[in-house]
Design an enzyme around this catalytic site. Structure first.
Site, PDB file in Angstrom:
ATOM      1  N   SER A   1      13.427 -17.013 -14.677  1.00 13.87           N
ATOM      2  CA  SER A   1      14.835 -17.402 -14.657  1.00 13.87           C
ATOM      3  C   SER A   1      15.681 -16.240 -15.159  1.00 13.87           C
ATOM      4  O   SER A   1      15.273 -15.076 -15.089  1.00 13.87           O
ATOM      5  CB  SER A   1      15.047 -18.664 -15.513  1.00 13.87           C
ATOM      6  OG  SER A   1      16.351 -19.173 -15.354  1.00 13.87           O
ATOM      7  N   ASN A   2      16.875 -16.543 -15.659  1.00 13.38           N
ATOM      8  CA  ASN A   2      17.782 -15.537 -16.166  1.00 13.38           C
ATOM      9  C   ASN A   2      18.557 -16.105 -17.349  1.00 13.38           C
ATOM     10  O   ASN A   2      18.326 -17.247 -17.759  1.00 13.38           O
ATOM     11  CB  ASN A   2      18.733 -15.055 -15.053  1.00 13.38           C
ATOM     12  CG  ASN A   2      19.434 -16.211 -14.376  1.00 13.38           C
ATOM     13  OD1 ASN A   2      20.239 -16.902 -14.979  1.00 13.38           O
ATOM     14  ND2 ASN A   2      19.100 -16.439 -13.102  1.00 13.38           N
ATOM     15  N   ARG A   3      19.497 -15.350 -17.882  1.00 11.68           N
ATOM     16  CA  ARG A   3      20.166 -15.729 -19.124  1.00 11.68           C
ATOM     17  C   ARG A   3      21.423 -16.571 -18.903  1.00 11.68           C
ATOM     18  O   ARG A   3      22.174 -16.827 -19.846  1.00 11.68           O
ATOM     19  CB  ARG A   3      20.519 -14.471 -19.920  1.00 11.68           C
ATOM     20  CG  ARG A   3      19.318 -13.695 -20.403  1.00 11.68           C
ATOM     21  CD  ARG A   3      19.733 -12.387 -21.069  1.00 11.68           C
ATOM     22  NE  ARG A   3      20.741 -12.605 -22.103  1.00 11.68           N
ATOM     23  CZ  ARG A   3      21.891 -11.953 -22.175  1.00 11.68           C
ATOM     24  NH1 ARG A   3      22.197 -11.053 -21.250  1.00 11.68           N
ATOM     25  NH2 ARG A   3      22.743 -12.198 -23.148  1.00 11.68           N
TER      26      ARG A   3
END
Length: 404
Positions: free
Chosen positions: A213-215
């Site tokens: 995923s990402n932030r």
């Protein structure tokens, strides 16, 4: 612009343990641009002093019908004529009964009776008082008379036990009031428009417990959804799981992966007038996700993952555009304008919102952002570092100016 901007709001406070919560609601209304005046019952003044409300609102508080600050005006009539919206909070069983029969025996109830503006009633009382047939009859009468009544919350009461009758939290009351006003407003810039917003970071599963995923926190997309709703739009928010509170008055769909997001967006795209793709979509996914947790093996020194590209949702939607205005986002760490202009052209976007997430206070997880808006054949426009709500307002204002 908030629907509360420059609106004259009278808050009638009656006497109950929850009277102090009116302070927080008033502050929220004022932050959104409303001018607020307060009328209090004598019992309310036993819980919160008039000076508290006067200091907060910077307006005189009406407590006594016989105090003439301006001899040319009758106190309750002047306040009633000034009012655009009247809110009774908390509304005790006593003041509800008075309102139901039109009894006006103090400054607060005479103001209510003289006011022709829309009225909103937020009951708060003991659960047995709320359930009493007389109170239910009175609430039904208020509804029949055209007033808007919010159902009280269930929770711990002042008496030390739980029941229905607790005053909802100020944020809940504010969202309800805003939604009621939006349902009546027809002069807002996005009235009659359907706005589709995506938010959050997609998750691509490696195994049942791990994902890529990402932030992204989803805060930017949620801000856009809230502001679009306040501008009169019918809003659908498609979001990955987040820790954020779902915006009131918005249709909400939860998704997980890029494929889920693509499916949900395509399902609503044909009926959409404005699409704001604020979600941070994973560019890659595991070629093969496994059904069981990947375990370390004896002597293992590493793990190799084979990744495949996810669907480019915006590029897929480009050929499907008819009347839709499409806004994309680009989070960059270098060559911001160059990379953004390429994305704007390649995906045939009507607007691109680009930000340099390597800068402090910009982009993921924070409450602030600084963006550059790019549109075809126009000079890019860069904002200052602003709250994400202000950035959302800037984006939607720009879209409206371009014909949404």
């Amino acid at each position: 612009m908030s629907i509360w901007q420059d609106r004259h709001v009278t808050v009638v406070v009656s006497g109950g343990i929850a009277s102090y919560k009116a302070i927080y609601l008033i502050r929220q209304l004022m932050k959104q641009g409303a001018t607020v005046r307060v009328a209090m019952t004598p019992h309310a003044a036993e819980f919160v002093t008039p000076l508290t409300f006067q200091t907060l609102t910077q307006q005189p508080v009406v407590c006594d019908e016989f105090t003439l600050q301006d001899p040319q005006h009758v106190v309750h009539v002047e306040l009633a004529d000034w009012t655009d919206s009247l809110i009774v909070v908390p509304a005790t069983a006593n003041i509800i009964a008075k309102m139901a029969v039109g009894l006006a025996d103090d400054a607060a109830t005479t103001t209510i009776l003289a006011t022709t503006a829309p009225k909103y009633v937020v009951p708060a009382m003991n659960s047995h008082m709320y359930a009493n047939p007389a109170t239910q009859r009175n609430l039904a009468q208020l509804t029949a008379d055209g007033m808007h009544v919010l159902t009280p919350a269930t929770g711990m009461l002042a008496e030390g036990y739980a029941g229905q009758g607790r005053l909802p939290e100020p944020d809940v009351i504010y969202d309800w009031l805003t939604q009621q006003h939006l349902l009546q407003a027809t002069d807002l810039p996005l009235h009659g428009k359907r706005v589709l917003v995506t938010a959050g970071g997609t998750r691509e599963m490696l195994d049942p417990v791990r994902y890529i995923s990402n932030r992204s926190s989803g805060k930017m997309g949620y801000a856009v959804a809230r502001v679009a709703r306040e501008l009169g739009a019918k809003v659908t928010l498609i979001s990955t799981p987040t820790a954020l509170t779902k915006p009131a008055g918005v249709t909400y769909t939860e998704v997980t992966s890029a494929a889920d997001l693509a499916k949900a967006v395509k399902a609503d795209f044909e009926e959409t007038d404005l699409l704001v793709m604020a979600a941070a979509v994973s560019d890659f996914k595991p070629t093969h996700a496994v059904d069981q947790k990947i375990k370390k093996q004896p002597g293992q020194t590493g793990l190799t993952l084979e990744l495949a590209e996810t669907e480019d949702i915006l590029k897929t939607l480009a050929p499907l555009k008819t009347h839709q205005f499409v806004v994309g986002f680009a989070a960059e760490t270098q060559h911001l304008i160059e990379n953004a202009e390429k994305k704007l052209a390649a995906k045939k976007l009507d607007m691109l919102v680009a930000n340099d997430v390597s800068k402090p206070g910009v982009g993921f997880n924070g409450d602030t952002n600084q963006v550059t808006l790019l549109t075809p054949n126009s000079t890019p426009m860069t904002t200052n570092l602003l709250s994400k709500t202000e950035i959302a307002q800037t984006i939607l204002k720009a879209a409206i100016e371009r014909g949404v």
